[in-house]
Enzyme design. Structure first.
Site, PDB file in Angstrom:
ATOM      1  N   CYS A   1       0.835  -1.036  -0.295  1.00 55.93           N
ATOM      2  CA  CYS A   1      -0.093   0.033   0.135  1.00 55.93           C
ATOM      3  C   CYS A   1       1.069   1.627  -0.270  1.00 55.93           C
ATOM      4  O   CYS A   1       2.234   1.218   0.796  1.00 55.93           O
ATOM      5  CB  CYS A   1      -0.484  -0.264   1.250  1.00 55.93           C
TER       6      CYS A   1
ATOM      7  N   GLU B   1       1.905  -4.683  -5.292  1.00 57.62           N
ATOM      8  CA  GLU B   1       0.999  -6.073  -4.550  1.00 57.62           C
ATOM      9  C   GLU B   1      -0.253  -5.352  -5.876  1.00 57.62           C
ATOM     10  O   GLU B   1      -0.536  -4.286  -6.335  1.00 57.62           O
ATOM     11  CB  GLU B   1       0.673  -5.647  -3.547  1.00 57.62           C
TER      12      GLU B   1
END
Length: 402
Positions: A270, A304
């Protein structure tokens, strides 16, 4: 007749322009009964209500409560079935055939939970955040405890990230809080070289060792991230906090997180630069930091997936800059694997970027790089014309070992 949940109509922005929108929720007007008399152009019957609307074709961060005098008369399109019964129609994005097929293929209980989650999180529960000298409009819902939901302004200590409902509580806390930097180990410090620049410091924090700080960070970050789901289970993650340092302390600018053990080899889970520090080059700094750490680990990394639209743009820009820097100093042929070893960027990300800039060909099952030096020079010329130096992590200032 007042618009109902699911109805579509045009809403005026503060600049006077009108945009198509959909009503997500209604509530009694903040101005009370007097609101019914506000604005001669207001829709009949709408004055006693405020409307939470999603602007068609725009990011959810712009969703907002509007008063009835901003509704454009004559533009109301009631959804078939109307009213509260149009629950699915009230969602910001229409269901697609792909989504319907997905829903039919999974457990109905999971689908029901997902829909309930969408319903609960589609309306912002906090309007603004006060941090240090900044006051920032929020973009999305965040699952703060119920007693903090619905506050117009949330006060957050910029050093320990404790959150408070009232200004007087915040002032009292600020006077007594002894934190002047994030907890954890300082792994990077780049001193300001001239007036107007800021000293940058980065702190590495283990979610297991500092759970409260990391949970507070995740709740705060969710106000500015649409699809973030990590709030309380912070133990498996490391957090890297980027700060600007002055005489008062280290002020949080942004952060990224990553799993301690990622089976997929992700080096970033993140990423966020807080709105008050955006457009200052910190996004690329954070991305470059994640790759410098990957280099120290002797690994190629990747963010990710799937990336958000904004994430794709940021990473594509970073990868293009790194590859063109390699090409500008290139004196002989180079392979995708060699570039990956030099930059710690995964081969699939290199290939997708080269395809984007039309500098790769497939020959006998292999990807062959076709460098266009003119395109490289033109790109770097445009970067210089922007007038802002690229802010990247510098290896010599990184004090980190695996």
């Amino acid at each position: 007749m007042a618009p109902q949940v699911g109805d579509r109509l045009k809403v005026r922005w503060p600049d006077g322009s009108a945009h198509k929108s959909q009503v997500i929720q209604t509530r009694p007007s903040a101005t009370g009964a007097a609101g019914a008399l506000a604005g001669a152009g207001a829709l009949a019957g709408a004055g006693a209500l405020d409307f939470y609307v999603h602007y068609t074709g725009f990011d959810r961060r712009l969703d907002a409560w509007v008063s009835s005098d901003r509704l454009v008369p004559g533009t109301l399109e009631a959804r078939e079935g109307g009213g509260e019964g149009a629950g699915e129609g009230a969602l910001p994005q229409e269901r697609t055939r792909h989504k319907r097929r997905h829903e039919e293929a999974v457990d109905p209980a999971v689908v029901a939970l997902e829909k309930e989650h969408e319903e609960l999180t589609k309306v912002k529960n906090i309007s603004r955040v006060a941090m240090g000298e900044w006051e920032v409009d929020t973009w999305y819902y965040s699952p703060y405890p119920d007693e903090y939901a619905g506050v117009d302004r949330l006060y957050v200590c910029e050093f320990c990230l404790k959150y408070m409902r009232h200004k007087k509580t915040h002032v009292k806390h600020t006077d007594s809080c002894r934190c002047r930097c994030p907890p954890g180990k300082e792994i990077y410090r780049e001193e300001a070289k001239k007036e107007g620049e800021s000293t940058i410091a980065v702190f590495e924090i283990d979610g297991q060792e500092e759970p409260v700080y990391c949970q507070n960070l995740c709740l705060l970050a969710k106000l500015f991230l649409d699809h973030k789901t990590l709030y309380y289970d912070v133990d498996p993650f490391l957090f890297y906090i980027i700060t600007e340092v002055d005489a008062r302390g280290s002020h949080i600018v942004g952060y990224y997180s990553k799993e301690k053990q990622s089976a997929e080899g992700y080096n970033l889970a993140c990423i966020l630069t807080f709105p008050q520090y955006q457009r200052s080059g910190y996004g690329k700094f954070i991305i470059s930091l994640s790759y410098e750490i990957s280099k120290r680990e002797n690994k190629a990394g990747s963010p990710e997936k799937p990336l958000s639209d904004l994430g794709k743009l940021s990473y594509r820009s970073y990868w293009t800059n790194v590859l063109f820097e390699v090409f500008s100093n290139l004196e002989s042929e180079i392979s995708v694997e060699q570039i990956s070893e030099m930059t710690a960027i995964r081969t699939e990300d290199i290939i997708s970027t080269l395809q984007h800039v039309d500098m790769v060909r497939e020959w006998k099952g292999q990807h062959v790089i076709c460098v266009d030096k003119a395109k490289v020079r033109e790109y770097q010329k445009k970067q210089l014309q922007k007038g802002r130096p690229l802010r990247l992590c510098k290896q010599e200032h990184l004090n980190w070992t695996p």
